[in-house]
Design a protein around this motif. Sequence first.
Motif, PDB file in Angstrom:
ATOM      1  N   ILE A 100      -0.390 -13.276  11.199  1.00  7.90           N
ATOM      2  CA  ILE A 100       0.536 -12.157  10.981  1.00  7.90           C
ATOM      3  C   ILE A 100       1.444 -12.528   9.808  1.00  7.90           C
ATOM      4  O   ILE A 100       2.289 -13.417   9.916  1.00  7.90           O
TER       5      ILE A 100
ATOM      6  N   ARG B 284       1.319 -20.874  19.367  1.00  5.22           N
ATOM      7  CA  ARG B 284       2.240 -19.948  18.692  1.00  5.22           C
ATOM      8  C   ARG B 284       2.903 -20.746  17.574  1.00  5.22           C
ATOM      9  O   ARG B 284       3.717 -21.624  17.839  1.00  5.22           O
TER      10      ARG B 284
ATOM     11  N   VAL C 231      -4.329 -15.361  15.495  1.00  6.11           N
ATOM     12  CA  VAL C 231      -4.102 -14.088  14.792  1.00  6.11           C
ATOM     13  C   VAL C 231      -3.056 -14.338  13.695  1.00  6.11           C
ATOM     14  O   VAL C 231      -1.942 -14.788  13.986  1.00  6.11           O
TER      15      VAL C 231
ATOM     16  N   THR D 186      -6.491 -20.412  10.530  1.00  9.38           N
ATOM     17  CA  THR D 186      -7.114 -19.390  11.385  1.00  9.38           C
ATOM     18  C   THR D 186      -8.618 -19.637  11.514  1.00  9.38           C
ATOM     19  O   THR D 186      -9.196 -19.385  12.561  1.00  9.38           O
TER      20      THR D 186
ATOM     21  N   TRP E 153      -0.859 -16.857  17.944  1.00  9.05           N
ATOM     22  CA  TRP E 153      -0.560 -16.283  16.634  1.00  9.05           C
ATOM     23  C   TRP E 153      -0.038 -17.333  15.654  1.00  9.05           C
ATOM     24  O   TRP E 153       0.422 -18.404  16.030  1.00  9.05           O
TER      25      TRP E 153
ATOM     26  N   SER F 272      -2.937 -10.871  19.768  1.00  2.00           N
ATOM     27  CA  SER F 272      -1.995 -11.958  19.470  1.00  2.00           C
ATOM     28  C   SER F 272      -1.620 -12.696  20.749  1.00  2.00           C
ATOM     29  O   SER F 272      -1.503 -13.923  20.765  1.00  2.00           O
ATOM     30  N   GLN F 273      -1.440 -11.917  21.820  1.00  4.48           N
ATOM     31  CA  GLN F 273      -1.040 -12.523  23.092  1.00  4.48           C
ATOM     32  C   GLN F 273      -2.150 -13.402  23.656  1.00  4.48           C
ATOM     33  O   GLN F 273      -1.899 -14.448  24.229  1.00  4.48           O
TER      34      GLN F 273
ATOM     35  N   ARG G 152       3.378  -6.221  16.016  1.00  5.59           N
ATOM     36  CA  ARG G 152       2.121  -6.948  15.775  1.00  5.59           C
ATOM     37  C   ARG G 152       1.991  -8.156  16.706  1.00  5.59           C
ATOM     38  O   ARG G 152       0.909  -8.481  17.185  1.00  5.59           O
ATOM     39  N   LEU G 153       3.143  -8.793  16.976  1.00  5.95           N
ATOM     40  CA  LEU G 153       3.128  -9.949  17.890  1.00  5.95           C
ATOM     41  C   LEU G 153       2.755  -9.548  19.310  1.00  5.95           C
ATOM     42  O   LEU G 153       2.191 -10.331  20.060  1.00  5.95           O
TER      43      LEU G 153
END
Length: 280
Positions: free
Chosen positions: A99, A72, A97, A91, A152, A147-148, A141-142
């Motif tokens: 964001i 994260r 992910v 990425t 992210w 993302s989880q 979005r998170l």
Amino acid sequence: MASCCSLSFVAVSSKPNKPYSSPISSSVQLPILPFSKSSNHSLLQTQCSKIPLPNSPTFLVVGSAKKQEPLRIMISGAPASGKGTQCELITKKYDLVHIAAGDLLRAEIAADTENGRRAKEYMDKGQLVPDEIVVTMVKDRLMHPDSQEKGWLLDGYPRSLSQAVALKEFGVQPDLFILLEVPEEILVDRVVGRRLDPVTGKIYHLKYSPPETEEIAARLTQRFDDTEEKVKLRLQTHYQNVESVLSLYQDITVQVDGSVSKEEVFAQIDGALSQLLETK
Ligand code: AP5
């Protein structure tokens, strides 16, 4: 990759955590990264066995199903400091992910939503879009399953103390806060020369990162807020807010020299991320 599952065998003797030391170049001032307090090793009792090794003492070896927690990461910096460019590279290697608050807002503008229309008024003036629009957008979005699961990379958020506090209240805590540092004269040059490929989303610069073909060159677009006049306003907004955001992530901030080539910037970030992964 950031998230993986492996079966490994580990000697039972436990080593105390070693203090963090950085083998990375001196331009990166890495923080003391905390070792993860929660262990992801679940001992598989059924695979516990004593394995006799020739000419050596007997070690008790256990199987360990290790599920690595996803990364994260937050990336911050002044307008045109290279956040988006580095996010492309991060990425690609770490499969996180991406964001980007600015991209989410531009998508609302392109879709001509009520939020998009309101956001554009602020973006035109180089000001922050109000929290009631941005906070929920980013939080939603998170919370997406991708993302989880994959982890992210949050780009350009939080940009104010209130946004940082809101994230904390949702229980969102990054592992690392990357701050790109670039002198102002370079920033202006980068803004006015930036172009975007609407087909691939790739970021170019007429001088530093020109398009590969004439076909791509012909379709490049420029952002409505990428003028010298508007970037000065965006910079002002950045300087007004950056300190208060940094104060919340001081312990996990890594300062990166963003004025060198994009490959050299990435090498600094990559070093920090590899080290972080080792501690996870
Ligand atoms: P946003 O879209 O996030 O813009 P920004 O922060 O101003 O940052 P940029 O996207 O301009 O630059 P970047 O750092 O990504 O640089 P890039 O990699 O493209 O936000 C826009 C607006 O939305 C804000 O002003 C605000 O109104 C609103 N907003 C966004 N987030 C918000 C939030 N959280 N709350 C409220 N409002 C919000 O690089 C720039 C150029 O330099 C490119 O051409 C690139 O090719 C080149 N380049 C990059 N790296 C290098 C290098 N190392 N060497 C040479 N050239 C390079």
